[in-house]
Design a protein around this motif. Structure first.
Motif, mmCIF file in Angstrom:
data_model
loop_
_atom_site.group_PDB
_atom_site.id
_atom_site.type_symbol
_atom_site.label_atom_id
_atom_site.label_comp_id
_atom_site.label_asym_id
_atom_site.label_seq_id
_atom_site.Cartn_x
_atom_site.Cartn_y
_atom_site.Cartn_z
ATOM 1 N N THR A 1 0.830 -1.200 0.000
ATOM 2 C CA THR A 1 0.000 0.000 0.000
ATOM 3 C C THR A 1 0.865 1.251 0.000
ATOM 4 O O THR A 1 0.336 2.358 -0.007
ATOM 5 C CB THR A 1 -0.923 0.034 1.232
ATOM 6 O OG1 THR A 1 -0.135 -0.149 2.416
ATOM 7 C CG2 THR A 1 -1.965 -1.069 1.160
ATOM 8 N N GLU A 2 2.169 1.067 0.017
ATOM 9 C CA GLU A 2 3.093 2.207 0.041
ATOM 10 C C GLU A 2 2.726 3.142 1.194
ATOM 11 O O GLU A 2 2.654 4.361 1.020
ATOM 12 C CB GLU A 2 3.044 2.947 -1.308
ATOM 13 C CG GLU A 2 4.398 3.422 -1.761
ATOM 14 C CD GLU A 2 4.375 4.031 -3.161
ATOM 15 O OE1 GLU A 2 3.324 3.985 -3.834
ATOM 16 O OE2 GLU A 2 5.421 4.534 -3.584
ATOM 17 N N THR A 3 2.481 2.534 2.344
ATOM 18 C CA THR A 3 2.157 3.318 3.539
ATOM 19 C C THR A 3 3.152 2.946 4.625
ATOM 20 O O THR A 3 3.804 1.899 4.548
ATOM 21 C CB THR A 3 0.726 3.014 4.040
ATOM 22 O OG1 THR A 3 0.594 1.607 4.263
ATOM 23 C CG2 THR A 3 -0.317 3.444 3.019
ATOM 24 N N PRO A 4 3.291 3.787 5.637
ATOM 25 C CA PRO A 4 4.268 3.488 6.698
ATOM 26 C C PRO A 4 3.956 2.137 7.357
ATOM 27 O O PRO A 4 2.786 1.791 7.565
ATOM 28 C CB PRO A 4 4.083 4.649 7.681
ATOM 29 C CG PRO A 4 3.456 5.746 6.879
ATOM 30 C CD PRO A 4 2.605 5.067 5.851
ATOM 31 N N TYR A 5 5.006 1.416 7.655
ATOM 32 C CA TYR A 5 4.843 0.128 8.329
ATOM 33 C C TYR A 5 4.472 0.371 9.784
ATOM 34 O O TYR A 5 5.179 1.047 10.516
ATOM 35 C CB TYR A 5 6.142 -0.668 8.224
ATOM 36 C CG TYR A 5 6.171 -1.916 9.062
ATOM 37 C CD1 TYR A 5 5.118 -2.835 9.042
ATOM 38 C CD2 TYR A 5 7.279 -2.206 9.866
ATOM 39 C CE1 TYR A 5 5.156 -3.990 9.808
ATOM 40 C CE2 TYR A 5 7.337 -3.368 10.618
ATOM 41 C CZ TYR A 5 6.264 -4.239 10.592
ATOM 42 O OH TYR A 5 6.310 -5.384 11.345
ATOM 43 N N ILE A 6 3.346 -0.197 10.173
ATOM 44 C CA ILE A 6 2.933 -0.119 11.571
ATOM 45 C C ILE A 6 3.063 -1.522 12.140
ATOM 46 O O ILE A 6 2.330 -2.431 11.735
ATOM 47 C CB ILE A 6 1.470 0.366 11.688
ATOM 48 C CG1 ILE A 6 1.292 1.686 10.925
ATOM 49 C CG2 ILE A 6 1.065 0.508 13.150
ATOM 50 C CD1 ILE A 6 -0.163 2.070 10.719
ATOM 51 N N ALA A 7 4.029 -1.709 13.018
ATOM 52 C CA ALA A 7 4.218 -3.040 13.596
ATOM 53 C C ALA A 7 2.953 -3.431 14.350
ATOM 54 O O ALA A 7 2.220 -2.576 14.872
ATOM 55 C CB ALA A 7 5.425 -3.035 14.523
ATOM 56 N N ILE A 8 2.716 -4.728 14.386
ATOM 57 C CA ILE A 8 1.548 -5.247 15.088
ATOM 58 C C ILE A 8 1.572 -4.798 16.549
ATOM 59 O O ILE A 8 2.590 -4.873 17.218
ATOM 60 C CB ILE A 8 1.546 -6.792 15.005
ATOM 61 C CG1 ILE A 8 1.298 -7.229 13.568
ATOM 62 C CG2 ILE A 8 0.542 -7.392 15.966
ATOM 63 C CD1 ILE A 8 -0.084 -6.948 13.058
ATOM 64 N N ASP A 9 0.428 -4.331 17.009
ATOM 65 C CA ASP A 9 0.270 -3.918 18.405
ATOM 66 C C ASP A 9 -0.793 -4.840 18.997
ATOM 67 O O ASP A 9 -1.981 -4.593 18.844
ATOM 68 C CB ASP A 9 -0.157 -2.447 18.422
ATOM 69 C CG ASP A 9 -0.351 -1.919 19.834
ATOM 70 O OD1 ASP A 9 0.093 -2.603 20.786
ATOM 71 O OD2 ASP A 9 -0.957 -0.852 19.971
ATOM 72 N N THR A 10 -0.345 -5.894 19.632
ATOM 73 C CA THR A 10 -1.254 -6.955 20.053
ATOM 74 C C THR A 10 -2.076 -6.544 21.275
ATOM 75 O O THR A 10 -1.526 -6.352 22.356
ATOM 76 C CB THR A 10 -0.447 -8.220 20.393
ATOM 77 O OG1 THR A 10 0.421 -8.502 19.298
ATOM 78 C CG2 THR A 10 -1.362 -9.402 20.633
ATOM 79 N N PRO A 11 -3.380 -6.415 21.115
ATOM 80 C CA PRO A 11 -4.194 -6.059 22.282
ATOM 81 C C PRO A 11 -4.328 -7.270 23.220
ATOM 82 O O PRO A 11 -4.262 -8.418 22.768
ATOM 83 C CB PRO A 11 -5.546 -5.695 21.669
ATOM 84 C CG PRO A 11 -5.599 -6.376 20.347
ATOM 85 C CD PRO A 11 -4.187 -6.596 19.895
ATOM 86 N N PRO A 12 -4.513 -7.046 24.508
ATOM 87 C CA PRO A 12 -4.734 -8.178 25.411
ATOM 88 C C PRO A 12 -6.024 -8.903 25.030
ATOM 89 O O PRO A 12 -7.015 -8.266 24.655
ATOM 90 C CB PRO A 12 -4.861 -7.537 26.798
ATOM 91 C CG PRO A 12 -4.945 -6.070 26.584
ATOM 92 C CD PRO A 12 -4.526 -5.750 25.192
ATOM 93 N N LEU A 13 -5.991 -10.228 25.116
ATOM 94 C CA LEU A 13 -7.175 -11.020 24.771
ATOM 95 C C LEU A 13 -8.388 -10.578 25.573
ATOM 96 O O LEU A 13 -9.520 -10.574 25.070
ATOM 97 C CB LEU A 13 -6.893 -12.503 25.029
ATOM 98 C CG LEU A 13 -6.005 -13.182 23.978
ATOM 99 C CD1 LEU A 13 -5.468 -14.515 24.505
ATOM 100 C CD2 LEU A 13 -6.785 -13.405 22.689
#
Lengths: 432, 432
Positions: free
Chosen positions: B225-237
């Motif tokens: 998508t040629e957009t900034p890489y946003i690393a995964i931000d894992t929410p608490p289950l």
């Protein structure tokens, strides 16, 4: 001895009737078109490629056999943003100067399947965007024919062919048709298959049509959608409900466009039509910026290959108007723009359903074609209807202060294209 | 001496870290992948074309220079329905056996611009429809890998490449990913540019991704998508709100898919997530037929050229499943189908907004991959989410009675792809 009948001036429907009646052949019609092109093309420059030999061969085959379909023997032009398997497809870009795709675009294949004679490729601006080609307005060579379907509009207006294919992402069918004084039709979104069209945007690209009558648009539409041909059924003017829509951009319309619109509204009212007015909700004003953002976001990415490998062959216009803006447009802005479109489409569709209005009446362009051929005109009265997925037809019955054509645009409810064609036929009757 | 580290098994994110740290080179990673392919390709048949020389050259160039972007040095496969300027593009059809387009599809160009090494083209069913290619499921060669992105799923599952491109009009990314036990991601509609993808439908075609982790999907998405890489931000289950959605087609799910879904729901509830259920309104049941009608209507027209000039080279499957149905589908049926989709999309979007649910939990496929390679599996648990434009991710953590993979699918609100990736990462943590 010279012909007394200028066959090249026939509409497609009239030519089809003559061919069916045996008073005209596909070959004869083709030669009339080619003679006209020979006489005019040096000035008009509507074509990037003419396949005289191929067209003659096809016409001869058609004349030797039974009727092949709705477009049997009708010559047509194809905007050079749509692929053809037997002609170059250059997309208005030097990158594709020697490009020969292996296929016909869906609209080309369906034209051929219906017996249409593809005479050649018509000039498009670079990638159907803003950087203009060499085409001139046949009604005044010092003026633009509009764009991006520049050659298709000029070729139909100048009697080179009765029909031509265009595409519209902003205003690329309606505006050039208005500037050149022909009938242009931008269908509802996703009516005509876009396989083989060089993609600008998934969200907006729409294949459209040029012709010299509403009946021809209906004929061409049936062929291109591979659906049964439904002849125009003209409703009485007195039965019509038309809403004048000045749009949020009325202050950018030239006097000639305002007058054309208001005179049409008066004529309709005099003929007994119900004429009301639609003032679009405030949110619609945001569609101009949203449309620009969608184009920029998608185009930057859909031309990633050309920008990576051939950036030096891309025009400055494309870089400044698309790439730079695309780089400034975030995914969030793109998504907001898409969602604004969804909301406005939904609002307009409910409005049509509730008010039972047959069509909106709105400007086709700011005014006459601007002087010069570098600038193909402003999209301000077109992008709305592309973005809103509504069918739109421009009717060519006014002239401006320079004597150049001024169209008026009818816009229908999304997905009710045949009804809009009927309504357009009725409104066109005001001037016949 | 043999390597102790199987570099070909690294995820893209892990490989990128190793390359950044200087413990791995693009060349070394490529050779590991090529060795794996050499060992396995005779059995798996994931590729229609491998560009070993080109990939080696590209890897050497990358190793000689600074980091080029998010995919620097990462080998990837491209479904052979997407064009490449330097490799054949055959679309799974003998019509295009010698087809060499002049461009890279947008997704290919953007992969390359980010430093990705395009290793070759992966098997697609004919025109990304139903007629299967030669690919086998790497986990059991007697079974289908699913389709239409057959080769991409098999290649990623079998450690030929960490990443591959697919496309989905019905279930062509999620289902093969589920059958082969990898992570598959079908983005929201119009997220990834489709220029250079052979068009099936304007209404549905979506470029999708295969990988072996959720983090890799996020990395690949940013590049595409040629957009900034946003690393995964894992929410608490415990913060998640998940709704089980059995769909109107639950009776067609095999036991293993039902169990996978119900076990996942139980695990989520045990971990403190809010688990509810969504029963789709009755109108949604009509989407199956509507989806089929849209495909048939559009495909008949978008392949008008192939059907006109090369009908004898089109498979019987394509004729019976697309063309015949397309000929029976009227424009009115097509429009009704499009409008049903619009209504259901609107309903589901409001539902997501009101309920504040993070994701739906729903089957990825009926069950395990069917035996045999002629039938690529049923689309019943996939077409809904393509049609509804929602992002969808399949997670590969279950097996069925034959020991083959069974995925569970997470579906997010339209246009909230990054959030769905985060949620998917959190749910995947149930099994890590």
């Amino acid at each position: 001895m010279a012909d007394k009948i200028n066959f090249e001036r026939l509409t497609a429907v009239a030519a089809r009737q003559a061919i069916d009646a045996g008073t005209l052949t596909a070959g004869r019609l083709l030669e009339a078109c080619l003679e006209r092109i020979d006489a005019r093309e040096d000035d008009v420059r509507a074509w990037t490629f003419l396949d005289r030999a191929g067209a003659r061969k096809q016409a001869a085959q058609l004349d030797a056999g039974p009727s092949r379909g709705l477009l049997h023997g009708i010559p047509l032009g194809v905007k050079d943003i749509i692929d053809t398997h037997d002609m170059p497809s250059r997309y208005g870009s030097p990158i594709y100067q020697h490009h020969h795709p292996q296929w016909d675009g869906a609209s080309v294949a369906l034209s051929r399947a219906a017996g249409g004679v593809v005479l050649g490729k018509t000039v498009t601006t670079e990638f159907a965007n803003r950087h203009a080609g060499p085409t001139r307005n046949p009604l005044d060579l010092e003026h633009t024919p509009g764009g991006s379907s520049s050659g298709s509009a000029a070729a139909v207006a100048d009697f080179h062919v009765p029909l031509a294919l265009g595409t519209q992402t902003g205003g690329s069918v309606i505006r050039p048709a208005s500037y050149c004084g022909v009938y242009g039709y931008k269908p509802s979104f996703q009516l005509i298959g876009n396989a083989g069209v060089r993609t600008n945007t998934e969200a907006l690209d729409t294949v459209g049509l040029m012709a010299r009558s509403v009946d021809d648009l209906a004929l061409f539409k049936a062929a291109l959608t591979e659906t049964p041909y439904i002849a125009i059924d003209t409703p009485p003017l007195s039965s019509l409900s038309i809403a004048l829509c000045r749009t949020p951009y009325w202050d950018r319309a030239a006097d000639e466009s305002r007058r054309a619109l208001e005179q049409t509204a008066e004529l309709l009212a005099s003929a007994g039509a119900t004429v009301t007015e639609l003032v679009l909700p405030g949110e619609f004003a945001g569609l101009e910026e949203a449309h620009r953002q969608i184009c920029a976001f998608e185009i930057l990415r859909n031309y990633a290959d050309e920008l990576r490998r051939f950036r030096e062959l891309v025009s400055d216009d494309f870089i400044t108007q698309r790439v730079v803006l695309g780089e400034q447009t975030t995914l969030e802005m793109f998504r907001e723009a898409i969602m604004l479109g969804e909301r406005c489409r939904s609002w307009l569709d409910r409005w049509f359903a509730e008010r039972r209005v047959d069509a909106l009446l709105t400007p086709s362009a700011q005014g006459e074609a601007p002087r010069g051929i570098a600038f193909t005109g402003n999209v301000v009265f077109n992008f709305l209807w592309t973005f809103l997925y509504t069918p739109a037809i421009t009717l060519p019955h006014f002239t401006g202060p320079l004597g150049l054509p001024v169209g008026v645009q009818l816009v229908g409810r999304k997905y009710t294209d045949q009804h809009l064609l009927n309504v357009a036929s009725s409104v066109a009757g005001l001037w016949s």
